[in-house]
Scaffold this motif. Sequence first.
Motif, PDB file in Angstrom:
ATOM      1  N   VAL A   1      12.761  -8.846  -1.762  1.00 40.19           N
ATOM      2  CA  VAL A   1      13.592  -8.855  -0.555  1.00 40.19           C
ATOM      3  C   VAL A   1      12.965  -7.976   0.526  1.00 40.19           C
ATOM      4  N   HIS A   2      12.513  -6.786   0.151  1.00 42.96           N
ATOM      5  CA  HIS A   2      11.903  -5.873   1.121  1.00 42.96           C
ATOM      6  C   HIS A   2      10.540  -6.371   1.595  1.00 42.96           C
ATOM      7  N   ILE A   3       9.813  -7.034   0.725  1.00 40.02           N
ATOM      8  CA  ILE A   3       8.530  -7.603   1.127  1.00 40.02           C
ATOM      9  C   ILE A   3       8.755  -8.709   2.150  1.00 40.02           C
ATOM     10  N   ALA A   4       9.735  -9.568   1.898  1.00 39.61           N
ATOM     11  CA  ALA A   4      10.007 -10.711   2.777  1.00 39.61           C
ATOM     12  C   ALA A   4      10.526 -10.270   4.147  1.00 39.61           C
ATOM     13  N   ASP A   5      11.181  -9.114   4.190  1.00 41.35           N
ATOM     14  CA  ASP A   5      11.741  -8.625   5.449  1.00 41.35           C
ATOM     15  C   ASP A   5      10.646  -8.450   6.496  1.00 41.35           C
ATOM     16  N   GLY A   6      10.791  -9.124   7.614  1.00 42.57           N
ATOM     17  CA  GLY A   6       9.849  -9.000   8.713  1.00 42.57           C
ATOM     18  C   GLY A   6       8.694  -9.992   8.669  1.00 42.57           C
TER      19      GLY A   6
ATOM     20  N   CYS B   1       7.373  -5.418  -6.990  1.00 47.92           N
ATOM     21  CA  CYS B   1       5.936  -5.677  -6.883  1.00 47.92           C
ATOM     22  C   CYS B   1       5.205  -4.392  -6.530  1.00 47.92           C
ATOM     23  N   GLU B   2       4.016  -4.245  -7.086  1.00 47.65           N
ATOM     24  CA  GLU B   2       3.163  -3.117  -6.729  1.00 47.65           C
ATOM     25  C   GLU B   2       1.704  -3.525  -6.844  1.00 47.65           C
TER      26      GLU B   2
ATOM     27  N   GLN C   1       0.832  -1.201   0.000  1.00 45.94           N
ATOM     28  CA  GLN C   1       0.000   0.000   0.000  1.00 45.94           C
ATOM     29  C   GLN C   1       0.873   1.260   0.000  1.00 45.94           C
ATOM     30  N   GLN C   2       2.049   1.169   0.585  1.00 45.80           N
ATOM     31  CA  GLN C   2       2.950   2.319   0.662  1.00 45.80           C
ATOM     32  C   GLN C   2       3.687   2.587  -0.644  1.00 45.80           C
ATOM     33  N   GLY C   3       3.668   1.603  -1.550  1.00 44.62           N
ATOM     34  CA  GLY C   3       4.337   1.773  -2.836  1.00 44.62           C
ATOM     35  C   GLY C   3       5.063   0.505  -3.239  1.00 44.62           C
ATOM     36  N   PRO C   4       5.654   0.510  -4.444  1.00 48.04           N
ATOM     37  CA  PRO C   4       6.341  -0.677  -4.960  1.00 48.04           C
ATOM     38  C   PRO C   4       7.506  -1.097  -4.060  1.00 48.04           C
ATOM     39  N   LEU C   5       7.693  -2.412  -3.954  1.00 44.87           N
ATOM     40  CA  LEU C   5       8.789  -2.973  -3.164  1.00 44.87           C
ATOM     41  C   LEU C   5       9.392  -4.164  -3.884  1.00 44.87           C
ATOM     42  N   SER C   6      10.672  -4.402  -3.607  1.00 49.59           N
ATOM     43  CA  SER C   6      11.316  -5.604  -4.116  1.00 49.59           C
ATOM     44  C   SER C   6      10.903  -6.785  -3.255  1.00 49.59           C
TER      45      SER C   6
END
Length: 109
Positions: free
Chosen positions: A34-39, A71-72, A27-32
Amino acid sequence: MQTAENYDQAFNALGDPTRRAIFEKLQQGPLSVVHIADGLPVSRPAVSQHLKVLKEAKLISIQQQGTRSICELNKEGILAMRNYLDKFWDDALEAFKALAEKEERLDNN
């Protein structure tokens, strides 16, 4: 035109808590990836499988940028869900209007 399958797939995809978390991150914007998987409490291969489901439901799109997958959110799946829910909202407003008009007639008599 949106078909029943469009919103069915979208709602079914969001039925999983991990996919909802991914969807909300985007929702905050496109992410890779790796960043999606983080957390997230799942492995990166599991995140990739969840992304595949979200993509098939037309809730996200995935673009390759070099070696990274970005991804977005995809408005098509979101719009299908909104159109489906709007039908319920329209019915609820009609019912509320009818009830208010009935109460007004009773008060005037």
